[in-house]
Design a protein around this motif. Structure first.
Motif, PDB file in Angstrom:
ATOM      1  N   ILE A   1      44.715  85.447  24.092  1.00  0.00           N
ATOM      2  CA  ILE A   1      44.668  83.980  24.076  1.00  0.00           C
ATOM      3  C   ILE A   1      43.658  83.530  25.122  1.00  0.00           C
ATOM      4  O   ILE A   1      43.783  83.878  26.304  1.00  0.00           O
ATOM      5  CB  ILE A   1      46.044  83.354  24.371  1.00  0.00           C
ATOM      6  CG1 ILE A   1      47.066  83.761  23.308  1.00  0.00           C
ATOM      7  CG2 ILE A   1      45.931  81.827  24.444  1.00  0.00           C
ATOM      8  CD1 ILE A   1      48.458  83.168  23.524  1.00  0.00           C
ATOM      9  N   VAL A   2      42.652  82.787  24.704  1.00  0.00           N
ATOM     10  CA  VAL A   2      41.620  82.298  25.614  1.00  0.00           C
ATOM     11  C   VAL A   2      41.272  80.865  25.234  1.00  0.00           C
ATOM     12  O   VAL A   2      41.625  80.383  24.158  1.00  0.00           O
ATOM     13  CB  VAL A   2      40.351  83.176  25.575  1.00  0.00           C
ATOM     14  CG1 VAL A   2      40.635  84.581  26.056  1.00  0.00           C
ATOM     15  CG2 VAL A   2      39.754  83.206  24.164  1.00  0.00           C
TER      16      VAL A   2
ATOM     17  N   GLY B   1      42.115  86.266  30.404  1.00  0.00           N
ATOM     18  CA  GLY B   1      41.116  86.594  31.415  1.00  0.00           C
ATOM     19  C   GLY B   1      41.373  86.096  32.810  1.00  0.00           C
ATOM     20  O   GLY B   1      40.465  86.143  33.646  1.00  0.00           O
ATOM     21  N   LEU B   2      42.589  85.600  33.101  1.00  0.00           N
ATOM     22  CA  LEU B   2      42.974  85.144  34.438  1.00  0.00           C
ATOM     23  C   LEU B   2      42.139  83.941  34.903  1.00  0.00           C
ATOM     24  O   LEU B   2      42.081  83.642  36.087  1.00  0.00           O
ATOM     25  CB  LEU B   2      42.888  86.283  35.468  1.00  0.00           C
ATOM     26  CG  LEU B   2      43.783  86.149  36.705  1.00  0.00           C
ATOM     27  CD1 LEU B   2      45.244  86.358  36.349  1.00  0.00           C
ATOM     28  CD2 LEU B   2      43.385  87.153  37.793  1.00  0.00           C
TER      29      LEU B   2
ATOM     30  N   GLY C   1      57.742  87.898  28.731  1.00  0.00           N
ATOM     31  CA  GLY C   1      57.529  88.749  27.567  1.00  0.00           C
ATOM     32  C   GLY C   1      56.520  89.854  27.789  1.00  0.00           C
ATOM     33  O   GLY C   1      56.518  90.850  27.061  1.00  0.00           O
ATOM     34  N   GLY C   2      55.667  89.698  28.781  1.00  0.00           N
ATOM     35  CA  GLY C   2      54.640  90.696  29.075  1.00  0.00           C
ATOM     36  C   GLY C   2      53.253  90.120  28.918  1.00  0.00           C
ATOM     37  O   GLY C   2      52.912  89.562  27.860  1.00  0.00           O
ATOM     38  N   THR C   3      52.433  90.242  29.952  1.00  0.00           N
ATOM     39  CA  THR C   3      51.064  89.728  29.894  1.00  0.00           C
ATOM     40  C   THR C   3      50.141  90.644  30.690  1.00  0.00           C
ATOM     41  O   THR C   3      50.562  91.277  31.668  1.00  0.00           O
ATOM     42  CB  THR C   3      50.988  88.275  30.420  1.00  0.00           C
ATOM     43  OG1 THR C   3      49.670  87.759  30.203  1.00  0.00           O
ATOM     44  CG2 THR C   3      51.340  88.175  31.890  1.00  0.00           C
ATOM     45  N   VAL C   4      48.899  90.719  30.254  1.00  0.00           N
ATOM     46  CA  VAL C   4      47.897  91.586  30.886  1.00  0.00           C
ATOM     47  C   VAL C   4      46.683  90.748  31.258  1.00  0.00           C
ATOM     48  O   VAL C   4      46.126  90.025  30.414  1.00  0.00           O
ATOM     49  CB  VAL C   4      47.472  92.725  29.939  1.00  0.00           C
ATOM     50  CG1 VAL C   4      46.280  93.488  30.515  1.00  0.00           C
ATOM     51  CG2 VAL C   4      48.640  93.674  29.698  1.00  0.00           C
ATOM     52  N   ALA C   5      46.269  90.826  32.524  1.00  0.00           N
ATOM     53  CA  ALA C   5      45.071  90.148  32.999  1.00  0.00           C
ATOM     54  C   ALA C   5      43.876  91.088  32.855  1.00  0.00           C
ATOM     55  O   ALA C   5      43.912  92.215  33.351  1.00  0.00           O
ATOM     56  CB  ALA C   5      45.249  89.734  34.456  1.00  0.00           C
ATOM     57  N   VAL C   6      42.857  90.629  32.181  1.00  0.00           N
ATOM     58  CA  VAL C   6      41.635  91.405  32.002  1.00  0.00           C
ATOM     59  C   VAL C   6      40.616  90.864  32.990  1.00  0.00           C
ATOM     60  O   VAL C   6      40.226  89.695  32.916  1.00  0.00           O
ATOM     61  CB  VAL C   6      41.125  91.318  30.549  1.00  0.00           C
ATOM     62  CG1 VAL C   6      39.917  92.225  30.357  1.00  0.00           C
ATOM     63  CG2 VAL C   6      42.239  91.685  29.566  1.00  0.00           C
ATOM     64  N   LEU C   7      40.183  91.713  33.917  1.00  0.00           N
ATOM     65  CA  LEU C   7      39.399  91.275  35.067  1.00  0.00           C
ATOM     66  C   LEU C   7      37.906  91.499  34.848  1.00  0.00           C
ATOM     67  O   LEU C   7      37.497  92.506  34.275  1.00  0.00           O
ATOM     68  CB  LEU C   7      39.849  92.022  36.318  1.00  0.00           C
ATOM     69  CG  LEU C   7      41.358  92.010  36.606  1.00  0.00           C
ATOM     70  CD1 LEU C   7      41.652  92.851  37.843  1.00  0.00           C
ATOM     71  CD2 LEU C   7      41.877  90.587  36.764  1.00  0.00           C
ATOM     72  N   ALA C   8      37.103  90.564  35.362  1.00  0.00           N
ATOM     73  CA  ALA C   8      35.651  90.705  35.286  1.00  0.00           C
ATOM     74  C   ALA C   8      35.099  91.496  36.459  1.00  0.00           C
ATOM     75  O   ALA C   8      34.013  92.070  36.376  1.00  0.00           O
ATOM     76  CB  ALA C   8      34.985  89.330  35.229  1.00  0.00           C
ATOM     77  N   GLY C   9      35.824  91.530  37.565  1.00  0.00           N
ATOM     78  CA  GLY C   9      35.410  92.298  38.729  1.00  0.00           C
ATOM     79  C   GLY C   9      36.338  93.464  38.977  1.00  0.00           C
ATOM     80  O   GLY C   9      37.178  93.811  38.138  1.00  0.00           O
TER      81      GLY C   9
ATOM     82  N   GLU D   1      41.880  81.899  43.848  1.00  0.00           N
ATOM     83  CA  GLU D   1      43.191  81.247  43.926  1.00  0.00           C
ATOM     84  C   GLU D   1      44.191  81.816  42.924  1.00  0.00           C
ATOM     85  O   GLU D   1      45.385  81.488  42.978  1.00  0.00           O
ATOM     86  CB  GLU D   1      43.063  79.737  43.708  1.00  0.00           C
ATOM     87  CG  GLU D   1      42.570  79.320  42.336  1.00  0.00           C
ATOM     88  CD  GLU D   1      41.065  79.086  42.286  1.00  0.00           C
ATOM     89  OE1 GLU D   1      40.634  78.298  41.427  1.00  0.00           O
ATOM     90  OE2 GLU D   1      40.347  79.692  43.101  1.00  0.00           O
ATOM     91  N   HIS D   2      43.726  82.686  42.014  1.00  0.00           N
ATOM     92  CA  HIS D   2      44.645  83.283  41.048  1.00  0.00           C
ATOM     93  C   HIS D   2      45.144  84.663  41.480  1.00  0.00           C
ATOM     94  O   HIS D   2      45.764  85.361  40.686  1.00  0.00           O
ATOM     95  CB  HIS D   2      43.982  83.364  39.672  1.00  0.00           C
ATOM     96  CG  HIS D   2      43.950  82.040  38.968  1.00  0.00           C
ATOM     97  ND1 HIS D   2      43.429  81.862  37.710  1.00  0.00           N
ATOM     98  CD2 HIS D   2      44.401  80.821  39.359  1.00  0.00           C
ATOM     99  CE1 HIS D   2      43.535  80.598  37.355  1.00  0.00           C
ATOM    100  NE2 HIS D   2      44.118  79.948  38.343  1.00  0.00           N
ATOM    101  N   GLU D   3      44.901  85.022  42.730  1.00  0.00           N
ATOM    102  CA  GLU D   3      45.495  86.267  43.244  1.00  0.00           C
ATOM    103  C   GLU D   3      47.016  86.198  43.174  1.00  0.00           C
ATOM    104  O   GLU D   3      47.683  87.190  42.838  1.00  0.00           O
ATOM    105  CB  GLU D   3      45.041  86.515  44.688  1.00  0.00           C
ATOM    106  CG  GLU D   3      43.582  86.957  44.809  1.00  0.00           C
ATOM    107  CD  GLU D   3      43.230  87.367  46.223  1.00  0.00           C
ATOM    108  OE1 GLU D   3      44.163  87.625  47.014  1.00  0.00           O
ATOM    109  OE2 GLU D   3      42.026  87.438  46.531  1.00  0.00           O
TER     110      GLU D   3
END
Length: 377
Positions: free
Chosen positions: A123-124, A154-155, A170-178, A187-189
């Protein structure tokens, strides 16, 4: 739920160091990595050939080859913060990501390994999202989580953040650019901490210490699409980066879903265009579940492992081969199949010449099998 074939890849400690060294060396991206391993049979054999290949490709100076010591330091530093460096097929490496044309050979995976193995929806959307868009993202992310799906995003600010927060249970995965230690936006740490505390996860193909640059976000978007059965675009203007995620999803054979919006709101212009182009109009989680359920019944056939017996023993290019192939290349992209036909060379010879040029920093790849010569080098 989803059936999976037995996983073929289990790297030894020595192989993991070799794979990490190869992908961290200059001018070696995921596609080049796979071509090198396929051609020479193993990452170690490819590492031995890098200097020679770069010289033959016309490199003015040899690029950096990652040392054993640097690879060992990265593995140790990753372990200290709970990051596993995994190859396609290993438990915790998202199985659908392993199927794309350019999967990361080594992926930094953090959090609960099982969350990365479950059926996933991306979801983006807009960073400058409307209140209605944020509410819809929250609702559909929550409903998909209740139905057993993991949400990948993408956080980023806006829609991404809303989708992550609504799918914590339910479960979520952050896909990081760095890198895993270079969170953007900073601020999203705390949001990432909440994801990991809720048995979610995070993935990145970048090494520790890598701060994301503009060109890293499209690479991240390809991973969001690659992990997922399909991608939902909630809000996107005409030039939104979310549309890049939709393009990758199309190229990777994933489903593309789009939320319709008012024609008067520029934040809906991109999603409305996607619907015109064939994306599934989406107003509820049921629209997504109904579309992906048949796909989930198909087995996932995971990719390659090192196999010296599969080494390509075709002849190496001669100077005349190289001259013909380089002569056909220019700043305009051309298909690799066209290069094979026009050069009257074997596919193996053309692939080897392209490897030489890429390792010399003289080749650009454009996806869909298109390449061009980098005239800036």
């Amino acid at each position: 739920m989803e059936r999976q074939t037995p996983v073929p890849t289990r790297l030894t400690d020595a192989q993991r160091i070799d794979w990490l060294r190869l992908i961290r060396s200059d001018n070696v991206g995921p596609r080049t990595f796979r071509s090198l391993v396929n051609h020479y049979g193993s990452a170690r054999a490819a590492l031995e050939r890098l200097p020679e290949l770069a010289r033959r490709g016309g490199a003015s100076r040899l690029g950096r080859i990652c040392s054993i010591e640097d690879a060992e330091r990265e593995i140790a530093a990753s372990r200290r913060i709970g990051v596993m460096l995994l190859a396609p097929g290993e438990h915790g490496y998202p199985p659908r990501l392993a199927l794309i044309d350019d999967p990361p050979p080594i992926l930094g995976v953090r959090g609960a390994p099982d969350v990365h193995m479950r059926p996933t929806i991306g979801i983006v959307g807009s960073r400058n999202a409307s209140g209605a868009g944020l509410k819809f993202a929250q609702t559909i992310a929550h409903d998909l989580g209740e139905a057993g799906f993991v949400i990948a995003s993408g956080l980023a600010r806006g829609i991404d953040q809303a989708a992550h927060r609504a799918s914590l249970s339910g479960g979520t995965v952050a896909v990081l650019a760095g890198g895993h230690d270079r969170i953007y936006p900073p601020e999203h740490e705390s949001l990432l901490d909440a994801i990991l505390a809720a048995n979610g996860g995070a993935i990145s193909e970048m090494q520790l210490g890598h701060s994301p640059r503009a060109r890293d976000f499209p690479r991240r978007n390809r991973l969001i699409a690659g992990t997922a059965l399909g991608v939902l675009i909630v809000e996107a203007a005409h030039r939104s980066g979310s549309l890049i995620t939709a393009r990758f999803a199309n190229e990777q054979g994933r489903e593309v879903f789009a939320v319709p919006g008012s024609p008067l709101d520029p934040r809906a212009a991109g999603t409305n265009d996607l619907i015109k182009q064939g994306a599934t109009l989406t107003t509820s989680a049921a629209d997504i579940i109904n579309a992906v359920t048949p796909i989930m019944a198909r087995p996932i056939e995971l990719p390659f492992e090192e196999d010296d017996s599969g080494r390509d023993e075709s002849r190496e290019p001669e100077d005349s081969d190289r001259a013909r192939i380089v002569g056909l290349l220019g700043p305009s992209p051309i298909g690799i199949d066209d290069l094979v036909r026009l050069s009257d060379s074997s596919p193996a010879v053309v692939r080897t010449v392209l490897l030489e040029l890429e390792l010399a920093g003289r080749l650009d790849r454009h996806g869909a099998g298109l390449v061009s010569l980098n005239w800036d080098r």
